[in-house]
Design a protein around this motif. Structure first.
Motif, PDB file in Angstrom:
ATOM      1  N   LEU A  85       0.562  -1.107   0.119  1.00 38.81           N
ATOM      2  CA  LEU A  85      -0.126   0.118  -0.059  1.00 38.81           C
ATOM      3  C   LEU A  85       0.960   1.277   0.045  1.00 38.81           C
ATOM      4  O   LEU A  85       0.507   2.219  -0.531  1.00 38.81           O
ATOM      5  N   ILE A  86       1.915   1.222   0.504  1.00 37.77           N
ATOM      6  CA  ILE A  86       2.677   2.487   0.854  1.00 37.77           C
ATOM      7  C   ILE A  86       3.938   2.501  -0.536  1.00 37.77           C
ATOM      8  O   ILE A  86       4.680   3.392  -0.327  1.00 37.77           O
ATOM      9  N   GLY A  87       3.734   1.470  -1.240  1.00 37.17           N
ATOM     10  CA  GLY A  87       4.711   1.609  -2.573  1.00 37.17           C
ATOM     11  C   GLY A  87       6.060   0.935  -2.042  1.00 37.17           C
ATOM     12  O   GLY A  87       6.969   1.054  -3.180  1.00 37.17           O
ATOM     13  N   VAL A  88       6.427   0.418  -1.035  1.00 36.71           N
ATOM     14  CA  VAL A  88       7.693  -0.109  -0.874  1.00 36.71           C
ATOM     15  C   VAL A  88       7.883  -1.330  -1.878  1.00 36.71           C
ATOM     16  O   VAL A  88       9.108  -1.456  -2.460  1.00 36.71           O
ATOM     17  N   LEU A 129       9.143  12.676   2.767  1.00 39.40           N
ATOM     18  CA  LEU A 129       9.089  14.013   2.268  1.00 39.40           C
ATOM     19  C   LEU A 129       7.541  14.751   1.787  1.00 39.40           C
ATOM     20  O   LEU A 129       7.241  15.746   2.098  1.00 39.40           O
ATOM     21  N   LEU A 130       6.711  13.496   1.221  1.00 44.42           N
ATOM     22  CA  LEU A 130       5.302  14.168   1.030  1.00 44.42           C
ATOM     23  C   LEU A 130       4.472  14.219   2.150  1.00 44.42           C
ATOM     24  O   LEU A 130       3.865  15.220   1.968  1.00 44.42           O
ATOM     25  N   ALA A 131       4.635  13.293   3.272  1.00 39.16           N
ATOM     26  CA  ALA A 131       3.626  13.295   4.108  1.00 39.16           C
ATOM     27  C   ALA A 131       4.005  14.303   5.186  1.00 39.16           C
ATOM     28  O   ALA A 131       3.307  14.908   5.903  1.00 39.16           O
ATOM     29  N   LEU A 138      -3.823   9.222   7.277  1.00 36.83           N
ATOM     30  CA  LEU A 138      -4.583   9.470   5.842  1.00 36.83           C
ATOM     31  C   LEU A 138      -3.380   9.832   4.883  1.00 36.83           C
ATOM     32  O   LEU A 138      -3.369   9.455   3.617  1.00 36.83           O
ATOM     33  N   VAL A 139      -2.858  10.820   5.346  1.00 38.17           N
ATOM     34  CA  VAL A 139      -1.887  11.469   4.524  1.00 38.17           C
ATOM     35  C   VAL A 139      -0.627  10.515   4.131  1.00 38.17           C
ATOM     36  O   VAL A 139      -0.473  10.347   2.797  1.00 38.17           O
ATOM     37  N   LEU A 140      -0.333   9.766   4.975  1.00 40.72           N
ATOM     38  CA  LEU A 140       0.714   8.578   4.692  1.00 40.72           C
ATOM     39  C   LEU A 140       0.056   7.570   3.711  1.00 40.72           C
ATOM     40  O   LEU A 140       0.914   7.575   2.749  1.00 40.72           O
ATOM     41  N   ILE A 141      -1.049   7.475   3.737  1.00 40.70           N
ATOM     42  CA  ILE A 141      -1.719   6.274   2.835  1.00 40.70           C
ATOM     43  C   ILE A 141      -1.909   7.192   1.269  1.00 40.70           C
ATOM     44  O   ILE A 141      -1.345   6.445   0.385  1.00 40.70           O
ATOM     45  N   SER A 227       7.751   9.202  16.036  1.00 40.89           N
ATOM     46  CA  SER A 227       8.742   8.293  16.465  1.00 40.89           C
ATOM     47  C   SER A 227       8.011   6.812  15.945  1.00 40.89           C
ATOM     48  O   SER A 227       8.848   5.986  15.244  1.00 40.89           O
ATOM     49  N   LEU A 228       6.914   6.769  16.282  1.00 43.34           N
ATOM     50  CA  LEU A 228       6.177   5.598  15.775  1.00 43.34           C
ATOM     51  C   LEU A 228       6.153   5.377  14.473  1.00 43.34           C
ATOM     52  O   LEU A 228       6.431   4.427  13.894  1.00 43.34           O
ATOM     53  N   ARG A 229       5.631   6.493  13.907  1.00 41.67           N
ATOM     54  CA  ARG A 229       5.625   6.312  12.190  1.00 41.67           C
ATOM     55  C   ARG A 229       6.911   6.150  11.528  1.00 41.67           C
ATOM     56  O   ARG A 229       6.929   5.423  10.560  1.00 41.67           O
ATOM     57  N   LEU A 230       8.059   6.895  11.953  1.00 36.52           N
ATOM     58  CA  LEU A 230       9.306   6.631  11.605  1.00 36.52           C
ATOM     59  C   LEU A 230       9.889   5.138  11.861  1.00 36.52           C
ATOM     60  O   LEU A 230      10.502   4.144  10.879  1.00 36.52           O
TER      61      LEU A 230
END
Length: 325
Positions: A85-88, A129-131, A138-141, A227-230
């Motif tokens: 989903l996140i393109g990895v 960079l985008l988020a 939602l922005v992350l998705i 920190s959780l997101r990173l």
């Protein structure tokens, strides 16, 4: 603990079953002797250089995908989330395609996995960079969907402009996903990065449990969402990027495994992390055994089998989600 023991026993049973399968049937004594370097030198070579890397990579790749899927579903609080989903996964596939198309893979044996890993890390950097530093789930998705679409478009462009039909043929088959014909070099390259990414993802348990109360509730409990997101993005990039680098594009493991194990783990995402790692290893080992038993004379791809299993479940989840609205 009640779930850990059966899952661990299942992984071990499938691992040794996988080791026993091959073009030539070997007795159990030769299998075990070959693994530890005893007995006929030919058996030692077959076990240590062919069967062991394949079985170990199937377990590692499955664990990486299952764990990443559980972590993403916990963070995004969405049962439809998975690493692709996140393109990895798509970005790692693009790096591998470029290595094959430009001839780097033929000139340097490790060019393909290294390029895939490099592009997976680049995808994470672009998503961050985008988020932005404070972007929500939602922005992350949305950033992930954009990166995934860009990677897919560039992969199609490379295939479209390819003037070498043999390279195109090799790329298409690589993108179907497989752990066949992998060596100890692939295992040595992927294992440390998968372990590093897995360790980062396993530290998310407390934060994911707190996040079930909502972002405001988690912050009130002292959880740093940044920190959780990173840690989530770094762990997913390292684990999934390394897995895609050596096994190609194998989808739906991160979607199917957490969905199957969630009813057994209760409502706490932290319990689902390690269970999904074991469950993912078991599922990919079982799928790899299946591709060798169903059509032993044909090169049935692992990604194709997983897509046939995962796509109907994905449709079922969408239907259930729609009914819940």
């Amino acid at each position: 603990m009640r779930l850990a023991l059966p899952l661990a026993a299942l992984v071990l049973a499938l691992f040794f079953t996988s080791l026993g399968l091959g073009y030539a049937a070997l007795p159990p004594r030769a299998v075990l002797g070959g693994l530890v370097g005893l007995g006929d030198p030919l058996h030692v070579m077959v076990m240590q250089e062919i069967r062991l890397p394949r079985s170990a990579l199937a377990a590692l790749v499955g664990a990486a995908l299952g764990l990443s899927g559980a972590a993403m579903q916990g963070y995004l609080r969405n049962p439809l989330a998975e690493p692709g989903l996140i393109g990895v996964s798509g970005s790692a596939a693009l790096g591998a395609v470029l290595a094959l198309q430009t001839g780097l893979a033929a000139a340097f044996a490790l060019a393909l996995p290294l390029m895939a890993l490099l592009f997976a890390l680049a995808a994470v950097a672009l998503i961050l960079l985008l988020a932005g530093p404070r972007g929500g789930s939602l922005v992350l998705i949305l950033a992930g969907i954009a990166v995934s679409a860009l990677a897919g478009a560039l992969t199609s462009l490379v295939l479209n402009l390819s003037s070498n039909p043999y390279a195109t043929y090799e790329i298409v088959f690589w993108m179907m996903g497989s752990v066949a014909d992998r060596s100890l070099t692939h295992l040595t390259l992927a294992a440390p990065l998968i372990a590093l990414g897995g360790a980062a993802l396993l530290t998310l348990g407390r934060g994911l449990d707190a996040l079930t109360l909502g972002e405001d509730g988690a912050q009130a409990l002292g959880i740093s969402l940044t920190s959780l997101r990173l840690r989530l993005l770094f762990g997913t990039a390292a684990a999934v990027g390394a897995a895609t680098a050596v096994a190609g594009a194998v989808g739906f493991v991160g979607l199917v495994v957490p969905h199957l194990l969630r009813p057994l783990c209760g409502a706490r995402p932290s319990r689902l992390l390690w269970a999904s790692a074991l469950g993912g290893a078991a599922m990919l080992l079982a799928a790899d055994i299946a591709v060798r038993l169903i059509l032993p004379e044909r090169d049935l791809k692992l990604g194709v089998v997983m897509a046939l299993i995962g796509a109907p479940l994905f449709l079922h989840l969408i239907y259930k989600t729609r009914r819940g609205l």
